[in-house]
Structures are given as C-alpha cells and as structure tokens.
Design a protein around this motif. Structure first.
Motif, PDB file in Angstrom:
ATOM      1  N   SER A  28       0.913  -1.189   0.001  1.00 42.80           N
ATOM      2  CA  SER A  28       0.034  -0.052   0.146  1.00 42.80           C
ATOM      3  C   SER A  28       0.652   1.352  -0.054  1.00 42.80           C
ATOM      4  N   MET A  29       2.158   1.119  -0.222  1.00 43.92           N
ATOM      5  CA  MET A  29       3.132   2.305  -0.148  1.00 43.92           C
ATOM      6  C   MET A  29       2.728   3.002  -1.460  1.00 43.92           C
ATOM      7  N   PRO A  30       2.777   4.250  -1.590  1.00 45.97           N
ATOM      8  CA  PRO A  30       2.525   5.137  -2.487  1.00 45.97           C
ATOM      9  C   PRO A  30       3.646   4.870  -3.904  1.00 45.97           C
ATOM     10  N   SER A  31       2.937   4.846  -4.991  1.00 42.75           N
ATOM     11  CA  SER A  31       3.726   4.604  -6.334  1.00 42.75           C
ATOM     12  C   SER A  31       4.827   5.618  -6.630  1.00 42.75           C
ATOM     13  N   VAL A  32       5.836   5.541  -7.001  1.00 45.39           N
ATOM     14  CA  VAL A  32       7.115   6.245  -7.066  1.00 45.39           C
ATOM     15  C   VAL A  32       7.673   6.067  -8.586  1.00 45.39           C
ATOM     16  N   SER A  33       7.113   5.390  -9.490  1.00 43.61           N
ATOM     17  CA  SER A  33       7.427   4.980 -10.703  1.00 43.61           C
ATOM     18  C   SER A  33       6.879   5.662 -11.818  1.00 43.61           C
ATOM     19  N   HIS A  34       6.065   6.879 -11.458  1.00 38.29           N
ATOM     20  CA  HIS A  34       5.392   7.716 -12.611  1.00 38.29           C
ATOM     21  C   HIS A  34       6.675   8.345 -13.497  1.00 38.29           C
ATOM     22  N   ALA A  35       6.241   9.101 -14.464  1.00 35.05           N
ATOM     23  CA  ALA A  35       7.345   9.825 -15.164  1.00 35.05           C
ATOM     24  C   ALA A  35       7.641  10.933 -14.466  1.00 35.05           C
ATOM     25  N   ARG A  36       6.908  11.555 -13.556  1.00 38.20           N
ATOM     26  CA  ARG A  36       7.307  12.689 -12.892  1.00 38.20           C
ATOM     27  C   ARG A  36       8.439  12.140 -11.856  1.00 38.20           C
ATOM     28  N   HIS A  37       8.523  11.252 -11.230  1.00 40.25           N
ATOM     29  CA  HIS A  37       9.510  10.685 -10.297  1.00 40.25           C
ATOM     30  C   HIS A  37      10.747  10.217 -11.025  1.00 40.25           C
ATOM     31  N   VAL A  38      10.489  10.001 -12.406  1.00 42.52           N
ATOM     32  CA  VAL A  38      11.829   9.692 -13.086  1.00 42.52           C
ATOM     33  C   VAL A  38      12.530  10.965 -13.633  1.00 42.52           C
ATOM     34  N   VAL A  39      11.754  11.942 -14.245  1.00 41.47           N
ATOM     35  CA  VAL A  39      12.265  12.887 -14.923  1.00 41.47           C
ATOM     36  C   VAL A  39      12.776  14.367 -14.168  1.00 41.47           C
ATOM     37  N   ASP A  89      -1.628   0.818 -10.778  1.00 39.46           N
ATOM     38  CA  ASP A  89      -0.941   0.117  -9.422  1.00 39.46           C
ATOM     39  C   ASP A  89      -2.201  -0.466  -8.847  1.00 39.46           C
ATOM     40  N   PRO A  90      -2.136  -1.885  -8.986  1.00 39.91           N
ATOM     41  CA  PRO A  90      -3.492  -2.621  -8.780  1.00 39.91           C
ATOM     42  C   PRO A  90      -3.964  -2.690  -7.071  1.00 39.91           C
ATOM     43  N   PHE A  91      -2.754  -2.208  -6.364  1.00 35.45           N
ATOM     44  CA  PHE A  91      -2.893  -2.231  -4.728  1.00 35.45           C
ATOM     45  C   PHE A  91      -3.108  -1.099  -4.182  1.00 35.45           C
ATOM     46  N   LEU A  92      -3.446  -0.021  -5.147  1.00 37.46           N
ATOM     47  CA  LEU A  92      -3.638   1.371  -4.502  1.00 37.46           C
ATOM     48  C   LEU A  92      -5.124   1.689  -4.733  1.00 37.46           C
ATOM     49  N   THR A  93      -5.722   2.421  -3.743  1.00 38.47           N
ATOM     50  CA  THR A  93      -7.212   2.925  -4.021  1.00 38.47           C
ATOM     51  C   THR A  93      -6.753   4.412  -4.107  1.00 38.47           C
ATOM     52  N   ASP A  94      -7.432   5.011  -5.152  1.00 39.79           N
ATOM     53  CA  ASP A  94      -7.605   6.306  -5.526  1.00 39.79           C
ATOM     54  C   ASP A  94      -8.711   6.776  -4.741  1.00 39.79           C
ATOM     55  N   TYR A  95      -8.443   7.507  -3.670  1.00 41.13           N
ATOM     56  CA  TYR A  95      -9.504   7.991  -2.693  1.00 41.13           C
ATOM     57  C   TYR A  95     -10.048   9.409  -3.317  1.00 41.13           C
ATOM     58  N   THR A  96      -9.438  10.047  -4.173  1.00 39.69           N
ATOM     59  CA  THR A  96      -9.797  11.194  -4.794  1.00 39.69           C
ATOM     60  C   THR A  96     -11.319  11.150  -5.834  1.00 39.69           C
ATOM     61  N   SER A  97     -10.991   9.787  -6.372  1.00 40.56           N
ATOM     62  CA  SER A  97     -12.309   9.554  -7.479  1.00 40.56           C
ATOM     63  C   SER A  97     -13.705   9.428  -6.737  1.00 40.56           C
ATOM     64  N   TRP A  98     -14.619   9.550  -7.544  1.00 41.57           N
ATOM     65  CA  TRP A  98     -15.979   9.381  -6.896  1.00 41.57           C
ATOM     66  C   TRP A  98     -16.359   7.915  -6.667  1.00 41.57           C
ATOM     67  N   THR A  99     -15.517   6.932  -7.119  1.00 43.22           N
ATOM     68  CA  THR A  99     -15.580   5.544  -6.883  1.00 43.22           C
ATOM     69  C   THR A  99     -14.322   4.992  -6.588  1.00 43.22           C
ATOM     70  N   PRO A 100     -14.002   5.252  -5.393  1.00 43.99           N
ATOM     71  CA  PRO A 100     -12.499   4.815  -4.912  1.00 43.99           C
ATOM     72  C   PRO A 100     -12.547   3.255  -4.979  1.00 43.99           C
TER      73      PRO A 100
END
Length: 500
Positions: free
Chosen positions: A295-306, A438-449
C-alpha cells in the motif's frame, strides 16, 4: 484353493476347480514378497470391487468366513489380525466407539476379491445414490430467493434502469477530472482556430490514423494493466493460502511424546507456554508488513523519473520500503526459529522440513507481489498515449473545420461539441488505465474509490481472521486434550487403588 502360480478364483458351482484346489500343494509361508505377489495377482484377477455398508454391532466380531481370497495364508493372517484388534483394552474400545459415532455406526468393507455367492442377501444389493440425490445435498437458500426474485418482470425492468444509471455514474466518475478538463480545453481551442480559418485549412480527413496513434496504445495499456491486476490477485491468493497453511500446521500439528513410549500425541506439551502466542504475533506482523509494503505510494511515474525535485520523495519511499523488507526478513527468521523449537520438542524432521518449505513458498509469493508493485506497464507507452491526446487536435482540426463548413448554417456549437466529446472519450480511456496502473492502491480522490483495484485491506483482513480462528481453535483443542489426559490419569489411579 488356487495354486501358488495363480489361477482363477474358486466358484461354488465349479466342482472341478474345487477338486484341483484340494489336490494342489500347500502354499509357501506368507513372506513379504509372497504376500505382495499374491496381493498383486488378486488385484489383477479380481471379479468384483464391492463396497459394502452395513450396520455394525459392537458385541459381535465381524464374520470373514464367506470371504474368498487367493491364498489361505492371507486369509489366516487377516483373521489373526482381526482377532488381535478385537482383543483390545477398555481405552481402545472407547476410541473405537468414538470412531463409530463419527461414522454413524456404519462400517465400510472394501475387498478386492469377493464373489456375490459369498455375500449375505442384505449385502448383495448396495444402493449408490443418484446424481440428483447427490445434488439435493447442495442448496443455497439465498441464491434460490434471488433467482425467484429475478423471475419477476417488474424487477427486471427496475434492475435495467438501475444498471444504466450506475453505468452513467461510473462513466462520469472515470472521466471528469482536471486532466480531462485540460484535454477538452485544448481540443476546443484548436478546433476554434481551424474553424475561424476554415477557408484555408478545411479538409475531409480519414480518422484511421486516430486509431493507430491513440486508440491502439490505450487499448494495449488497458489490456496490459488488467492482466497485471489479475496476476496480482492470483499471487495474493497464493500468498494468503501459504500463510493459512503454515499457520494451520504450526498451531495444530502434534507428535508423539518422547517421554511416553508408544504414544501417538502429546509432544506439543513440551513446547514453551508462550510458543503459540509468539507464533500468532509473527503471523500478524507478517501480514501487516505485506499490507504496508503493497500500500506504499507508487513512485514509478514519469514525474518521479524525470523531474529532479521529485527525487527526494522517491528516495524516502524507497527507504521506507527497504525498512519493511528488513522487518520481513526478521519475521521469516523468527518463524524458522519456531520450527526449530518444535523440532527440539520432538517434532519429526520430515514434518519440520515441510514447514520450512512452506516458509520458502511464503518468500516466493511475497517476491512476486513485490515485483508487481515495483515494476509497472511500459512508461514510454503511457507517455505516448498522454502526449498524443494533446497533439492530435492539431492533426484532426482540419476535419472539424470541414464539418463546420458543411453545415447549412455554420454553427460553432456542434463542431466544438463534437471535437470535445471525441477527446473526452479518449481521456476517459486513459483515466481508466491510470486507475488500474497500481493494482494495490485505491484512489480516494475518485468518486468511486477502488472500484477495480484489489481490495487489499479486505483480503488481508480475511487472512488475519482465519489465522486468529486457527489459533483459538488450537487452544480449545489443547485444553480438551489436557482434560482427557487428566481423566485418564484419574482412571489409572482409581484402578490402581481398587487393585490394592
């Protein structure tokens, strides 16, 4: 009887075979090899495989006079074994009675070589339940009630409308966000520019390049992401099954007491009193560590690389994950030490090796989950799909300008709506892929988290509940065994006092 070379089985109506059997020499002593040979021949030449279920009387020993075998020595050995089994102590008879209560007072006799003439009339017609009778044992009242409710046509109409409303809600929830607003704004401004200069740029274009540049990458990403989600579910279920199997063996396995010759159980009493509680704490700690890591935040996005200013946050998350890995290794080491503690108390080496193998399975499953968490879908493909959504309006603008010119009364409203809706759909597909990245993370900002993500907290809670149940039932069983041993000791003392 049949000779040692092995002939067909005797029959009551076959007098010639009986005479040959009477004149045949006596069989050799029932050595181990001869017994195996006779048993193999009996299997290959058996006439019937009869499964007989009959009511058993505790006072009368079983009658084996009518059972035909291929060797007299085998029959004699079998009868001698039954006689020894019937001549048991009072405690063994009580154990037998408990087993008979468990089997509802019925005895199963499986003989590989029985002729129908030698069976009593009550045993010749053995009823095997039909498939329909077996199916009647599997019922689900809740499912039956739901099926009957679905037969109501008004309920079907209501369900249809509710499904349509829910689908619209999910569609809006997956498309309406700030990134979608940017994509629509970009497409509308570009289309407005081309419509203003429609005399110069209007052209009827083929939308085939749209599928190659945007739709195909998005479709590939969605399929790849869904495959990763299914793989994550499979690996997580394997991990939970390994945890439950390891906990069940750790809490419930018993072995002969080394200080009591001839015992079949009781060795678990030699373990320290705090052993089960310590093992339970380790299992709970293990599942908590796995949950925290996944459940740790994902840090493999493009912004974390560039981007350079995202690097400190990325290193901090990796450091936290490394600490969790160290704690995981400590937990596996403690569980291995629990197995060695069981071995010191008399746990068999073969079973201890199997328990260590379960620990290996736990590490394998966790490594699979860790790799799914760390490595994601191709970053380049995701970047291509996102960039093309902002560049493509400049390529498709002449087509929308042509649509603007073909109208009887030129209207910016329809043209801008068509362009905005086209990229609204494409952005919605991209948002769907991002929600499963990321199949283990839940986006709580969405209307359907968490509507499509793995319900990690629920899955780990189910495993934790099962481990706690195994621990509680093991403690209850241990207390019951202790009371049985105390009763046995009291009976021995009472018997010894009566003898004196």
């Amino acid at each position: 009887m049949a000779s040692t070379k092995g002939t067909r089985l005797p029959s009551v109506s076959d007098e010639k075979a009986a005479a040959d059997a009477a004149s045949s020499p006596a069989p050799p002593p029932p050595t181990r090899g001869n017994f195996r040979s006779s048993l193999s021949k009996a299997r290959t030449q058996r006439l019937f495989d009869v499964l007989v279920a009959e009511d058993e009387d505790d006072t009368d020993p079983p009658n084996f006079d009518n059972i035909a075998t291929t060797s007299t020595s085998i029959a004699q050995e079998g009868k001698a074994f039954i006689d020894r089994m019937m001549d048991t102590s009072h405690e063994d008879k009580q154990r037998t009675n408990r087993y008979q209560d468990f089997t509802e007072g019925r005895r199963l006799v499986l003989s590989p070589n029985i002729s129908p003439e030698y069976l009593p009339e009550s045993q010749r017609n053995v009823k095997i339940p039909t498939l329909r009778e077996c199916q009647s044992a599997f019922t689900n009242p809740e499912a039956d009630a739901h099926y009957r409710m679905e037969q109501n046509p008004f309920h079907r109409i209501l369900t249809t409308f509710l499904n349509i409303i829910a689908a619209f809600y999910i569609w809006v929830a997956h498309t309406v966000n700030f990134e979608t607003l940017l994509a629509i704004t970009n497409a509308s401004l570009v289309t407005l520019f081309y419509c203003y200069y429609s005399d110069l740029y209007a052209a009827k274009l083929d939308f085939a390049f749209l599928s190659f540049s945007v739709v195909f990458p998005l479709t590939f990403l969605i399929q790849s992401t869904f495959t990763r989600r299914e793989d994550a579910l499979h690996r997580l279920s394997d991990f939970r099954a390994c945890v439950l199997s390891t906990a069940l063996l750790t809490f419930t396995c018993d072995w002969p007491d080394p200080e009591v010759p001839g015992s079949f159980a009781g060795g678990r009493r030699r373990l320290p009193k705090a052993f089960d509680k310590a093992a339970l704490d380790d299992f709970c700690r293990m599942m908590q560590l796995v949950y925290e890591y996944l459940s740790m935040p994902s840090v493999s996005h493009a912004r974390h690389v560039v981007l350079w200013h995202k690097q400190p946050y990325k290193r901090r998350v990796h450091a936290k994950q490394n600490e969790l890995l160290k704690k995981w290794n400590d937990c596996i080491f403690d569980m291995s030490m629990h197995t060695e503690e069981m071995r010191k108390a008399g746990f068999q080496s073969g079973e201890a090796s199997r328990l260590h193998q379960y620990h290996q399975y736990l590490e394998q499953r966790f490594e699979h989950l860790r790799c799914i968490k760390y490595y994601r879908t191709p970053q380049a493909t995701r970047s291509f799909g996102r960039v093309y959504i902002y560049i493509l309006p400049w390529m498709t603008g002449p087509y929308f300008a042509w649509v603007f010119e073909q109208q009887f009364e030129r209207s910016y409203g329809f043209t801008l709506t068509l362009a905005a809706f086209t990229f609204f759909v494409l952005q919605g597909l991209l948002n769907t892929q991002q929600g499963l990245e990321d199949p283990f993370l839940t986006d709580y900002t969405s209307w359907t988290p968490g509507i499509d993500a793995v319900k990690l907290d629920f899955e780990m809670a189910v495993a934790l509940q099962a481990v706690e149940q195994y621990y509680a039932e093991a403690k209850i069983h241990a207390a019951w065994q202790e009371r049985e041993r105390e009763k046995k000791a009291e009976r021995k003392q009472k018997k010894a006092g009566e003898s004196h």
